[in-house]
Design a protein around this motif. Structure first.
Motif, PDB file in Angstrom:
ATOM      1  N   TYR A 121      48.431 -15.576 -35.918  1.00  0.00           N
ATOM      2  CA  TYR A 121      48.141 -15.818 -37.329  1.00  0.00           C
ATOM      3  C   TYR A 121      46.714 -15.375 -37.639  1.00  0.00           C
ATOM      4  O   TYR A 121      45.767 -15.741 -36.950  1.00  0.00           O
ATOM      5  N   LEU A 122      46.557 -14.591 -38.705  1.00  0.00           N
ATOM      6  CA  LEU A 122      45.241 -14.095 -39.111  1.00  0.00           C
ATOM      7  C   LEU A 122      44.831 -14.572 -40.492  1.00  0.00           C
ATOM      8  O   LEU A 122      43.654 -14.522 -40.842  1.00  0.00           O
ATOM      9  N   PRO A 130      36.369 -13.353 -39.431  1.00  0.00           N
ATOM     10  CA  PRO A 130      37.574 -13.769 -38.706  1.00  0.00           C
ATOM     11  C   PRO A 130      37.940 -15.213 -39.006  1.00  0.00           C
ATOM     12  O   PRO A 130      37.093 -16.030 -39.394  1.00  0.00           O
ATOM     13  N   LEU A 131      39.208 -15.524 -38.803  1.00  0.00           N
ATOM     14  CA  LEU A 131      39.765 -16.830 -39.151  1.00  0.00           C
ATOM     15  C   LEU A 131      38.943 -17.985 -38.589  1.00  0.00           C
ATOM     16  O   LEU A 131      38.675 -18.974 -39.286  1.00  0.00           O
ATOM     17  N   ALA A 154      43.430 -18.373 -51.939  1.00  0.00           N
ATOM     18  CA  ALA A 154      44.508 -18.176 -50.965  1.00  0.00           C
ATOM     19  C   ALA A 154      44.031 -18.501 -49.557  1.00  0.00           C
ATOM     20  O   ALA A 154      44.752 -19.142 -48.778  1.00  0.00           O
ATOM     21  N   VAL A 155      42.831 -18.065 -49.216  1.00  0.00           N
ATOM     22  CA  VAL A 155      42.280 -18.321 -47.882  1.00  0.00           C
ATOM     23  C   VAL A 155      42.198 -19.825 -47.630  1.00  0.00           C
ATOM     24  O   VAL A 155      42.613 -20.324 -46.574  1.00  0.00           O
ATOM     25  N   SER A 169      35.308 -26.556 -31.371  1.00  0.00           N
ATOM     26  CA  SER A 169      34.597 -25.630 -30.487  1.00  0.00           C
ATOM     27  C   SER A 169      35.100 -24.202 -30.627  1.00  0.00           C
ATOM     28  O   SER A 169      34.339 -23.237 -30.474  1.00  0.00           O
ATOM     29  N   ALA A 170      36.399 -24.039 -30.936  1.00  0.00           N
ATOM     30  CA  ALA A 170      36.962 -22.705 -31.114  1.00  0.00           C
ATOM     31  C   ALA A 170      36.502 -22.064 -32.412  1.00  0.00           C
ATOM     32  O   ALA A 170      36.701 -20.859 -32.621  1.00  0.00           O
ATOM     33  N   GLN A 171      35.893 -22.875 -33.286  1.00  0.00           N
ATOM     34  CA  GLN A 171      35.399 -22.373 -34.565  1.00  0.00           C
ATOM     35  C   GLN A 171      33.866 -22.338 -34.620  1.00  0.00           C
ATOM     36  O   GLN A 171      33.277 -22.177 -35.695  1.00  0.00           O
TER      37      GLN A 171
END
Length: 210
Positions: A121-122, A130-131, A154-155, A169-171
């Motif tokens: 998913y992007l 990036p997401l 929309a985002v 942490s992934a963000q």
């Protein structure tokens, strides 16, 4: 006030964006090879399709969104309810040529209630990066994030559940900042779009799409 029936429809990212383009008031026309529009009768059935069918599909953007919407009961009663499999799998069969009139009988907005994702998913196109960096990008450019949130409707609508369900942490965030930014986003959305609530995270399965 006329009586309404709540129906549900699972959609991928592309159809979700077209619904948003209508002001959350209508479903897009069917394609030539899609003679029937299939809303379903229960949230659980819509959830199963969004999770198990939309997310593995690259054409759906590796996401499944559950929509809920209210249709006048007098109008909707003209369409047959069909059962596909067990008793939970009930769906309404609306001919494609009737969809424009069906849309006119939707009362209130089409609501995005749940979001499911898998790896791949992007999200919608955006200049926010990036997401996994977008949540921070919404708030780091200005002390007043409302204009940027409004410009990226929309985002925010379609990625918010991903941001919520993906570890901080992934963000590039610590847990407290992660929660704070999500809270700011929710409050901003209420201010800007009180009738378009953010979908809750159904799940973010970090596995390879099938």
């Amino acid at each position: 006030m006329s009586k309404t029936l709540t129906l549900y429809r699972p959609v991928g990212l592309k159809e979700a964006e077209l619904i948003l383009d209508s002001g959350c008031s209508a479903f897009p026309p069917r394609l030539p090879d899609q003679p029937i529009f299939y809303p379903v009768m229960s949230a659980e059935y819509a959830r199963q399709i969004a999770r198990d069918w939309n997310t593995p599909d690259a054409g759906s953007g590796h996401a499944g969104f559950v929509t809920a919407f209210d249709v006048g009961t007098d109008y909707v009663s003209r369409f047959p309810v069909r059962t596909a499999g067990n008793s939970l799998h009930q769906e309404l069969w609306v001919p494609a040529e009737e969809l424009a009139t069906f849309n006119q009988n939707i009362h209130g907005p089409v609501r995005f209630t749940e979001a499911w994702y898998v790896t791949g998913y992007l999200g919608p196109d955006t200049t926010l990066g990036p997401l996994e960096r977008q949540l921070l990008a919404l708030f780091e450019q200005s002390s007043d994030a409302l204009p940027l949130i409004q410009a990226n409707t929309a985002v925010c609508l379609f990625n918010s559940a991903w941001w919520s369900s993906t570890p901080a942490s992934a963000q590039g965030l610590n847990p407290s900042d992660h929660l704070r930014l999500l809270d700011h986003l929710r409050h901003a959305r209420v201010a800007l779009h009180p009738t378009w609530p953010l979908p809750v995270p159904g799940g973010n399965r970090q596995t390879d799409p099938q």
